[in-house]
Motif scaffolding. Structure first.
Motif, PDB file in Angstrom:
ATOM      1  N   PHE A 114      74.555  24.503  48.380  1.00 22.84           N
ATOM      2  CA  PHE A 114      73.246  25.174  48.807  1.00 22.84           C
ATOM      3  C   PHE A 114      73.598  26.476  48.151  1.00 22.84           C
ATOM      4  O   PHE A 114      72.400  27.285  47.421  1.00 22.84           O
ATOM      5  N   ALA A 115      74.844  26.931  47.830  1.00 24.99           N
ATOM      6  CA  ALA A 115      75.096  28.335  47.253  1.00 24.99           C
ATOM      7  C   ALA A 115      74.731  28.197  45.909  1.00 24.99           C
ATOM      8  O   ALA A 115      74.104  29.187  45.291  1.00 24.99           O
ATOM      9  N   SER A 116      74.843  26.936  45.272  1.00 24.38           N
ATOM     10  CA  SER A 116      74.304  26.988  43.927  1.00 24.38           C
ATOM     11  C   SER A 116      72.791  26.923  43.553  1.00 24.38           C
ATOM     12  O   SER A 116      72.411  27.595  42.840  1.00 24.38           O
ATOM     13  N   MET A 117      72.299  26.370  44.677  1.00 25.43           N
ATOM     14  CA  MET A 117      70.520  26.366  44.588  1.00 25.43           C
ATOM     15  C   MET A 117      70.264  27.865  44.996  1.00 25.43           C
ATOM     16  O   MET A 117      69.236  28.533  44.216  1.00 25.43           O
ATOM     17  N   ALA A 118      70.976  28.382  46.016  1.00 26.42           N
ATOM     18  CA  ALA A 118      70.432  29.759  46.268  1.00 26.42           C
ATOM     19  C   ALA A 118      70.758  30.931  45.115  1.00 26.42           C
ATOM     20  O   ALA A 118      69.957  31.646  44.750  1.00 26.42           O
ATOM     21  N   ILE A 119      71.780  30.599  44.226  1.00 24.59           N
ATOM     22  CA  ILE A 119      72.063  31.287  43.095  1.00 24.59           C
ATOM     23  C   ILE A 119      70.861  31.306  41.893  1.00 24.59           C
ATOM     24  O   ILE A 119      70.391  32.068  41.505  1.00 24.59           O
ATOM     25  N   ALA A 120      70.569  29.950  41.936  1.00 24.39           N
ATOM     26  CA  ALA A 120      69.728  29.495  40.830  1.00 24.39           C
ATOM     27  C   ALA A 120      68.041  30.111  41.224  1.00 24.39           C
ATOM     28  O   ALA A 120      67.418  30.834  40.419  1.00 24.39           O
ATOM     29  N   LEU A 121      67.850  30.080  42.416  1.00 28.62           N
ATOM     30  CA  LEU A 121      66.537  30.580  42.869  1.00 28.62           C
ATOM     31  C   LEU A 121      66.585  32.317  42.888  1.00 28.62           C
ATOM     32  O   LEU A 121      65.790  32.900  42.260  1.00 28.62           O
ATOM     33  N   LEU A 122      67.548  32.826  43.481  1.00 31.19           N
ATOM     34  CA  LEU A 122      67.646  34.404  43.435  1.00 31.19           C
ATOM     35  C   LEU A 122      68.059  34.818  42.126  1.00 31.19           C
ATOM     36  O   LEU A 122      67.409  36.100  42.053  1.00 31.19           O
ATOM     37  N   GLY A 123      68.442  34.299  41.262  1.00 33.21           N
ATOM     38  CA  GLY A 123      68.511  34.661  39.986  1.00 33.21           C
ATOM     39  C   GLY A 123      67.285  35.034  39.309  1.00 33.21           C
ATOM     40  O   GLY A 123      67.374  35.816  38.380  1.00 33.21           O
ATOM     41  N   PHE A 124      66.340  34.303  39.602  1.00 34.11           N
ATOM     42  CA  PHE A 124      64.992  34.768  39.196  1.00 34.11           C
ATOM     43  C   PHE A 124      64.408  36.003  39.630  1.00 34.11           C
ATOM     44  O   PHE A 124      63.451  36.411  39.173  1.00 34.11           O
ATOM     45  N   LEU A 125      65.012  36.668  40.582  1.00 37.94           N
ATOM     46  CA  LEU A 125      64.369  37.738  41.111  1.00 37.94           C
ATOM     47  C   LEU A 125      65.309  38.981  41.059  1.00 37.94           C
ATOM     48  O   LEU A 125      65.056  40.245  41.619  1.00 37.94           O
ATOM     49  N   VAL A 126      66.189  39.207  40.042  1.00 41.94           N
ATOM     50  CA  VAL A 126      67.015  40.096  40.014  1.00 41.94           C
ATOM     51  C   VAL A 126      67.071  40.822  38.177  1.00 41.94           C
ATOM     52  O   VAL A 126      67.611  41.882  38.211  1.00 41.94           O
ATOM     53  N   TRP A 127      66.046  40.504  37.650  1.00 42.87           N
ATOM     54  CA  TRP A 127      65.947  40.778  36.306  1.00 42.87           C
ATOM     55  C   TRP A 127      65.882  42.375  36.000  1.00 42.87           C
ATOM     56  O   TRP A 127      66.417  42.912  35.135  1.00 42.87           O
ATOM     57  N   GLY A 128      65.140  43.066  36.803  1.00 45.12           N
ATOM     58  CA  GLY A 128      65.101  44.396  36.873  1.00 45.12           C
ATOM     59  C   GLY A 128      66.411  45.310  36.807  1.00 45.12           C
ATOM     60  O   GLY A 128      66.225  46.441  36.557  1.00 45.12           O
ATOM     61  N   HIS A 129      67.445  44.750  37.195  1.00 46.49           N
ATOM     62  CA  HIS A 129      68.735  45.493  37.307  1.00 46.49           C
ATOM     63  C   HIS A 129      69.126  45.655  35.999  1.00 46.49           C
ATOM     64  O   HIS A 129      70.197  46.668  35.738  1.00 46.49           O
ATOM     65  N   HIS A 130      68.507  45.145  34.769  1.00 52.30           N
ATOM     66  CA  HIS A 130      69.132  45.475  33.247  1.00 52.30           C
ATOM     67  C   HIS A 130      68.160  46.666  32.915  1.00 52.30           C
ATOM     68  O   HIS A 130      68.506  47.248  31.858  1.00 52.30           O
ATOM     69  N   MET A 131      67.285  47.063  33.835  1.00 51.37           N
ATOM     70  CA  MET A 131      66.312  48.467  33.439  1.00 51.37           C
ATOM     71  C   MET A 131      66.421  49.397  34.387  1.00 51.37           C
ATOM     72  O   MET A 131      65.620  50.332  34.666  1.00 51.37           O
ATOM     73  N   PHE A 132      67.491  49.720  35.186  1.00 49.62           N
ATOM     74  CA  PHE A 132      67.800  50.769  36.138  1.00 49.62           C
ATOM     75  C   PHE A 132      67.363  52.147  35.332  1.00 49.62           C
ATOM     76  O   PHE A 132      67.052  53.018  35.933  1.00 49.62           O
ATOM     77  N   VAL A 133      67.723  52.145  34.155  1.00 43.55           N
ATOM     78  CA  VAL A 133      67.723  53.554  33.423  1.00 43.55           C
ATOM     79  C   VAL A 133      66.391  53.540  32.472  1.00 43.55           C
ATOM     80  O   VAL A 133      66.484  54.164  31.518  1.00 43.55           O
ATOM     81  N   SER A 134      65.629  52.601  32.315  1.00 46.01           N
ATOM     82  CA  SER A 134      64.505  52.382  31.514  1.00 46.01           C
ATOM     83  C   SER A 134      63.535  53.265  31.831  1.00 46.01           C
ATOM     84  O   SER A 134      62.382  53.112  31.044  1.00 46.01           O
ATOM     85  N   SER A 135      63.269  53.952  32.745  1.00 46.74           N
ATOM     86  CA  SER A 135      62.208  54.537  33.454  1.00 46.74           C
ATOM     87  C   SER A 135      61.199  53.654  34.424  1.00 46.74           C
ATOM     88  O   SER A 135      60.422  54.286  34.563  1.00 46.74           O
ATOM     89  N   GLN A 136      61.926  52.732  34.609  1.00 47.46           N
ATOM     90  CA  GLN A 136      60.894  52.084  35.958  1.00 47.46           C
ATOM     91  C   GLN A 136      60.996  52.568  37.156  1.00 47.46           C
ATOM     92  O   GLN A 136      61.988  53.657  37.333  1.00 47.46           O
ATOM     93  N   SER A 137      60.345  52.386  37.839  1.00 46.16           N
ATOM     94  CA  SER A 137      60.171  53.422  39.132  1.00 46.16           C
ATOM     95  C   SER A 137      61.230  53.207  39.954  1.00 46.16           C
ATOM     96  O   SER A 137      62.030  52.347  39.952  1.00 46.16           O
ATOM     97  N   VAL A 138      61.530  54.349  40.652  1.00 48.56           N
ATOM     98  CA  VAL A 138      62.725  54.469  41.896  1.00 48.56           C
ATOM     99  C   VAL A 138      62.473  53.237  42.631  1.00 48.56           C
ATOM    100  O   VAL A 138      63.636  52.484  43.221  1.00 48.56           O
ATOM    101  N   PHE A 139      61.450  53.139  42.925  1.00 47.42           N
ATOM    102  CA  PHE A 139      61.156  52.084  44.159  1.00 47.42           C
ATOM    103  C   PHE A 139      61.561  50.584  43.648  1.00 47.42           C
ATOM    104  O   PHE A 139      62.222  49.753  44.231  1.00 47.42           O
ATOM    105  N   THR A 140      61.097  50.472  42.511  1.00 46.94           N
ATOM    106  CA  THR A 140      61.386  49.106  41.689  1.00 46.94           C
ATOM    107  C   THR A 140      62.919  48.908  41.536  1.00 46.94           C
ATOM    108  O   THR A 140      63.590  48.031  41.905  1.00 46.94           O
ATOM    109  N   GLY A 141      63.645  50.129  41.152  1.00 49.60           N
ATOM    110  CA  GLY A 141      64.869  50.013  41.072  1.00 49.60           C
ATOM    111  C   GLY A 141      65.678  49.746  42.199  1.00 49.60           C
ATOM    112  O   GLY A 141      66.643  48.926  42.282  1.00 49.60           O
TER     113      GLY A 141
END
Lengths: 566, 321
Positions: free
Chosen positions: A313-340
Motif C-alpha cells: 500500500f505504500a506503493s499506492m500511497a506514493i503513487a497517489l500522493l505524488g500527484f499532489l506535491v508538484w508545487g514544491h518545484h515552485m517555492f521561489v517562483s512567486s507562488q503564494s506563501v499559503f500555496t508554498g
C-alpha cells in the motif's frame, strides 16, 4: 494423484474464466516430455521485429535504452570534464547547455522511465502472474515502435543542432527565446509519451485479468504492486505532459499566447502543468526500483517481506500522493506563501510511505538467512543511497532551506541519489538477479560483486560533493563557475570516472556471459515465484503447465526445512 | 592552486536570516544523519548476524506487526510536522513585506542585472547596500524567467517577465558577496552573475553621491507622467474623466466587475499595460494600453512616482453622480 487432479481442475476453472480454447488432453497426460523451445530459439531479424512475445519485447527495450543511456552518459561525461576548470575551458556555453538538455531528456524519458517498467516489467509481469503474455501483446509491440519513433525524432533533433532549454522546457525561454530545435524535441517526447501510456494500460489490464488461479491481490508479488502503481501514473499523468508540450509548441510555432506574458500568457502556468506531470513522473523513476528491491531482499534473505500489506500500500500511497506535491518545484517562483506551505506539508506527507518501505526492508533481514550475492549488494546499495536521497528530499521540502538550495547543485545531488543511486542501482540489481532467467546463463559472480562495490563508491564520490556545492550556492546549469567551487567539482568528476567504470563492466561481462556463462538452472537463487518454476530461458509461452498459486506469496520455508535448490 | 584553508564548507553568513537558515540546516543534518546511520547500523548488524552460514536464532517472527508499522509511520510523521513548521516559519518571515525598507529596482535581461536605487543611481551587476538597512528588491524581467540569488543571505526569488516579485534582506556583515542567476535563462546563464557590496552607511551615502548628478526615480516618473500624457486624463481639471491617482497606492479599489482589489505594484503595472482587465467602478474603459510603448525602467519610475503622491484620500476616485 489427487493433488495433481485438483491442480488440473483448478486450471480448468481458470481456463473457463479466462475464456481460453480448450487445450489438447495430451498436455496433461504427457508429464515427461522434452523441453519446449526457449523464447530465444529463433534468430532471424524478422523474429525480433515482429515478435509479440513480451520477453522479446522486453529485450528490444533493453537494447534500445542502452543506446540512449550511452549517449546521455557521454553527454554527462563531457559536462563533468568541462567542469574540471572554473572557466569551463573544454566546451562553449551553448554546447554545454545542449549537452545538459540532451542528458536530461534522454535519461528521463528514454532511459529511466522505460528502464525497469519496459524492460524488467515487460519480461516479468506475465511470468510473475503466471500468464502466457501481457493482455495485449500486439499493443505491446506497438508501444515499442512508438518508443523507437519518439527516440528517432529526439535523436534527429540532436543531430540537426540540439536543444538548449533543459529537459524542463521552461517558458517563455522555450516558446519564444530559444533558437534551437525545441518543437522537434518536444515532438519526440510527446510521441514517446504514448508508449508509456500504452505500456501502463497493458500492465493494468494484465494485472486485473491474467492472474493465475489462486493469485489473489494480496498474493501479488511486490514487484507487481509497484508496476501497478507505476502504470496508474503512466496512464493518468502522461497525457498532461502531452497537452503541456502541445501548448508550448503552439505558442512557439503559431504564437498562440498561453505562457509568454508578451502574448498575454502566464509563464507560471507552464510550470504548474509541467510539474503536474513531472513530479508523478519522478515516482515513475523510483517506484519500480522499490519493487525490484523488495524482490531482491526477500529472495536473498529467504524470507517473506516484513509487513507485506504496508509495503504494497505504500506503493499506492506514493503513487497517489505524488500527484499532489508538484508545487514544491515552485517555492521561489512567486507562488503564494499559503500555496508554498500546502505543498511543503504534502511533500513531507509523501515521505512517510517511503520511510515505511525502508524500515520494512530492514526489518525483513531480521532472522533471515542472508546471502550477499551481486543482486543483494545492489539492493543494499539502493537502500543506503535511496535513504540519503530521501533524507535530503526532506531538506528540500523544508521551505526555509529550499529557498536557499533551490536550483543549486544540492537539488542535482538529491535527485541523482534517488534516480541513479536508487533507480539505476535497482535496475542493475534486477538485471543481475533475473539475468539467469533472461539469458539462461550466469554472469561472473566475482566481477559482479566488484562492480556493485565500484558503482557504490563511484556514485558517492560523484554526487556527495554536490550537496556541499549546492549549499555553498553553486547554481545548476552553469557552464562556468567561481573558483571557490573548484575542489568539489574536481572530486565529482573523479567520482564520475569511477562510476563510468561501474557501468561499463556489466555491459562487457553480461554480453560475455550470453555465450560463455555457466548455464543457470531454473532457479539458481532458490527464490520463490512463478518465474523460477519455468525453465531458464523460459519457453515461448512461459509455462508448460499453467501455474496455480496454492500458497501465500514469499512463502519461504522456515530455516532448516529448505528445499534443495536445483 | 587551492589549498585546504581555502576549501569552504559553509557559505558566507551575512544576515540574521542566513543564521536562522543555517541553524535549521544543522539540526536537519544531525537528525537525518542520526536516522541514516541508525538504519545503516541495524542493517549491517542484521547482515552480519543472519548471514547464511552463521548460527543464529531464526525462529520466524510475525510477518506483519501492526503496532510496529504504526509506530514507525506516526513518529516520522510528527517529526516531519515539526520540520515543516520550522521551515514554513522562516519562509513566512521572508515573505512579510518589511517596514522602512530601502527599495531597489531590479530588471533582469539576458544576461545582465540592471539595478536602480530610488535616488536615481543606477548599477549593472552590482548592488551597493548599507549595513544594517533592510533592502527590498522589486524585480522584473525584460525577457525570460531569471532568478536573483544571493547565497550569503540564503535567499532567492524568481524574476519573471510581466510581473513584479520581491524579496528583502538586511545585511549584518560588510563585505562583497555573490549574486547568481539561478533560473536557467539561455546561453550565458552562467555569466549572469554579480556582487552585493555591503558598506557602512556613511560609505554608502558617499557612494550614492559619486558619478554624475541624477534625478530621483520619482522625479523621473513625474516627468514621464506628463510626457507620456498620463496627466492629460488623470488630473482633477482634465477633460476626460479618469480616476485620480493621489493616494492610489495601497488603497482598496472597487472595480466595475464588483471585485475590490488591493492597489499594489502589480495592480498599477497591469493597469498601465493591460488596462481593460481592471476597470475602476464608475469609469469608462477608455485607457489605452502602454504595452510595448514603455520600458521596464520607465514603468518602475511611473509606479514609484504614483507611490510618492499619497496625499489626497482615495475617495476622490469615487465619481459624483
Amino acid at each position: 494423484m489427487t493433488g495433481w487432479r485438483s491442480r488440473k481442475d483448478e486450471y480448468e476453472a481458470a481456463r473457463v474464466r479466462r475464456n481460453l480454447m480448450p487445450l489438447p488432453v495430451q498436455n496433461y497426460a504427457v508429464v515427461e516430455k522434452e523441453e519446449p523451445p526457449s523464447y530465444l530459439q529463433e534468430h532471424t531479424l524478422r523474429s525480433w521485429l515482429f515478435t509479440t512475445d513480451h520477453k522479446r519485447i522486453g529485450l528490444l527495450y533493453l537494447f534500445t535504452i542502452i543506446v540512449f543511456f550511452v549517449i546521455a552518459a557521454i553527454a554527462a561525461a563531457i559536462m563533468r570534464l568541462n567542469l574540471l576548470t572554473p572557466r569551463g575551458d573544454l566546451i562553449q556555453a551553448e554546447t554545454y547547455n545542449k549537452l545538459f538538455t540532451t542528458h536530461g531528456v534522454l535519461m528521463v524519458w528514454f532511459f529511466l522511465i522505460p528502464s525497469i517498467p519496459s524492460v524488467l516489467g515487460n519480461f516479468l509481469l506475465p511470468l510473475m502472474l503466471g500468464a502466457r503474455d501481457l493482455a495485449f501483446p500486439k499493443l505491446n509491440l506497438l508501444s515499442w515502435y512508438i518508443f523507437i519513433l519518439g527516440g528517432a525524432i529526439a535523436l534527429y533533433a540532436l543531430l540537426v543542432g540540439g536543444v538548449d532549454t533543459g529537459w524542463t522546457f521552461y517558458t517563455p525561454y522555450s516558446s519564444t527565446y530559444s533558437n534551437s530545435h525545441v518543437a522537434l524535441m518536444a515532438a519526440g517526447v510527446f510521441i514517446n509519451g504514448f508508449s508509456s501510456i500504452l505500456t501502463g494500460l497493458n500492465f493494468i489490464v494484465t494485472t486485473h485479468k491474467l492472474r493465475a488461479p489462486g493469485m489473489t491481490w494480496f498474493r501479488l508479488r511486490l514487484f507487481v504492486w509497484s508496476m501497478y502503481a507505476t502504470s496508474l501514473i503512466f496512464v493518468l499523468a502522461t497525457p498532461v505532459l502531452a497537452m503541456t508540450l502541445t501548448l508550448m509548441a503552439l505558442e512557439r510555432i503559431w504564437h498562440v499566447g498561453v505562457f509568454d506574458p508578451a502574448l498575454g500568457g502566464d509563464p507560471l502556468l507552464f510550470q504548474h502543468l509541467f510539474w503536474f506531470y513531472s513530479h508523478p513522473a519522478v515516482y515513475i523513476m523510483i517506484l519500480p526500483g522499490m519493487g525490484v528491491v523488495s524482490e531482491l531482499i526477500c529472495a536473498f534473505a529467504k524470507k517473506r517481506v516484513f509487513g507485506y500489506t504496508f509495503v504494497a500500500f505504500a506503493s499506492m500511497a506514493i503513487a497517489l500522493l505524488g500527484f499532489l506535491v508538484w508545487g514544491h518545484h515552485m517555492f521561489v517562483s512567486s507562488q503564494s506563501v499559503f500555496t508554498g506551505m500546502i505543498f511543503s506539508f504534502l511533500s513531507f506527507a509523501v515521505a512517510v510511505p517511503s520511510a515505511i518501505k525502508v524500515f520494512n526492508w530492514t526489518a525483513t533481514l531480521y532472522r533471515g538467512s542472508i546471502s550477499l550475492d551481486t543482486p543483494m549488494l545492489y539492493a543494499i546499495g539502493f537502500i543506503g543511497l535511496f535513504t540519503v536521497g530521501g533524507m535530503t528530499g526532506l531538506f528540500l521540502a523544508t521551505l526555509g532551506i529550499d529557498v536557499h538550495v533551490h536550483d543549486t547543485y544540492f537539488v542535482i545531488a538529491h535527485f541523482h541519489y534517488i534516480m541513479v543511486g536508487g533507480m539505476v542501482m535497482a535496475f542493475m540489481g534486477g538485471l543481475h538477479f533475473w539475468w539467469p532467467k533472461i539469458s539462461g546463463r550466469m554472469y561472473p559472480e566475482f566481477l559482479g560483486k566488484m562492480t556493485a562495490i565500484v558503482t557504490f563508491i563511484g556514485f558517492n564520490l560523484t554526487f556527495f560533493p554536490q550537496f556541499i556545492l549546492g549549499y555553498l550556492g553553486m547554481p545548476r546549469r552553469y557552464h562556468a563557475y567561481p573558483e571557490q567551487f573548484q575542489v568539489y567539482n574536481v572530486l565529482s568528476t573523479a567520482g564520475a570516472s569511477i562510476l563510468g567504470l561501474g557501468y561499463l563492466l556489466p555491459l562487457c561481462y553480461l554480453i560475455w556471459s550470453c555465450r560463455y556463462g555457466k548455464r543457470a538452472g531454473n532457479n539458481p537463487w532458490g527464490a520463490k515465484g512463478f518465474e523460477w518454476e519455468t525453465t531458464s530461458p523460459p519457453p515461448v509461452h512461459n509455462f508448460e503447465q499453467p501455474p496455480v498459486q496454492t500458497e501465500e506469496v514469499y512463502n519461504y520455508p522456515p530455516p532448516g526445512h529448505e528445499a534443495v535448490a536445483d | 592552486m587551492t589549498t585546504i584553508a581555502q576549501i569552504q564548507f559553509f557559505p558566507d553568513q551575512a544576515s540574521k536570516m542566513a543564521g536562522q537558515v543555517d541553524t535549521l540546516l544543522v539540526w536537519l543534518i544531525l537528525l537525518t544523519g542520526a536516522v541514516t546511520f541508525a538504519i545503516a547500523a541495524v542493517m549491517i548488524f542484521f547482515l552480519a548476524k543472519y548471514r547464511k552460514r552463521a548460527a543464529a536464532d531464526r525462529t520466524p517472527p510475525k510477518a506483519e506487526n501492526l503496532a510496529i508499522e504504526v509506530t514507525w509511520s506516526v513518529i516520522p510523521f510528527f517529526i516531519f510536522l515539526g520540520l515543516f513548521g520550522w521551515g514554513a516559519k522562516i519562509y513566512f518571515n521572508e515573505s512579510i513585506d518589511p517596514k522602512n525598507a530601502m527599495e531597489v529596482h531590479v530588471v533582469g535581461k539576458q544576461w545582465m542585472w540592471k539595478l536602480e536605487h530610488l535616488q536615481g543611481k543606477r548599477e549593472i551587476n552590482e548592488l551597493h547596500v548599507p549595513l544594517g538597512q533592510t533592502v527590498k528588491l522589486v524585480m522584473t524581467s525584460q525577457d525570460v524567467i531569471h532568478c536573483f540569488f544571493m547565497p550569503a543571505f540564503r535567499i532567492k526569488e524568481d524574476v519573471l517577465p510581466g510581473r513584479y516579485t520581491t524579496q528583502w534582506f538586511k545585511a549584518t556583515k560588510a563585505g562583497t558577496y555573490s549574486i547568481f542567476c539561478a533560473q536557467y535563462c539561455g546561453t550565458n546563464h552562467a555569466l549572469m552573475t554579480g556582487q552585493v557590496i555591503v558598506m557602512t552607511p556613511t560609505d554608502f551615502a558617499a557612494w550614492l553621491k559619486t558619478g554624475r548628478e541624477t534625478v530621483s526615480v520619482a522625479q523621473r516618473g513625474e516627468q514621464l507622467f506628463h510626457s507620456l500624457g498620463c496627466s492629460g486624463c488623470h488630473a482633477a481639471q482634465a477633460a476626460v474623466r479618469a480616476p485620480l491617482l493621489e493616494g492610489i497606492y495601497g488603497s482598496q479599489v472597487p472595480l466595475a466587475d464588483g471585485r475590490i482589489v488591493h492597489a499594489d505594484e502589480r495592480y498599477l503595472r497591469d493597469c498601465i499595460l493591460i488596462p481593460n482587465t481592471q476597470i475602476v467602478a464608475g469609469f469608462d474603459p477608455v485607457m489605452p494600453s502602454f504595452q510595448g510603448r514603455i520600458s521596464e525602467d520607465d514603468l518602475f519610475a511611473i509606479i514609484t512616482y504614483l507611490k510618492s503622491i499619497g496625499s489626497s484620500p482615495p475617495e476622490a476616485n469615487i465619481p459624483n453622480r
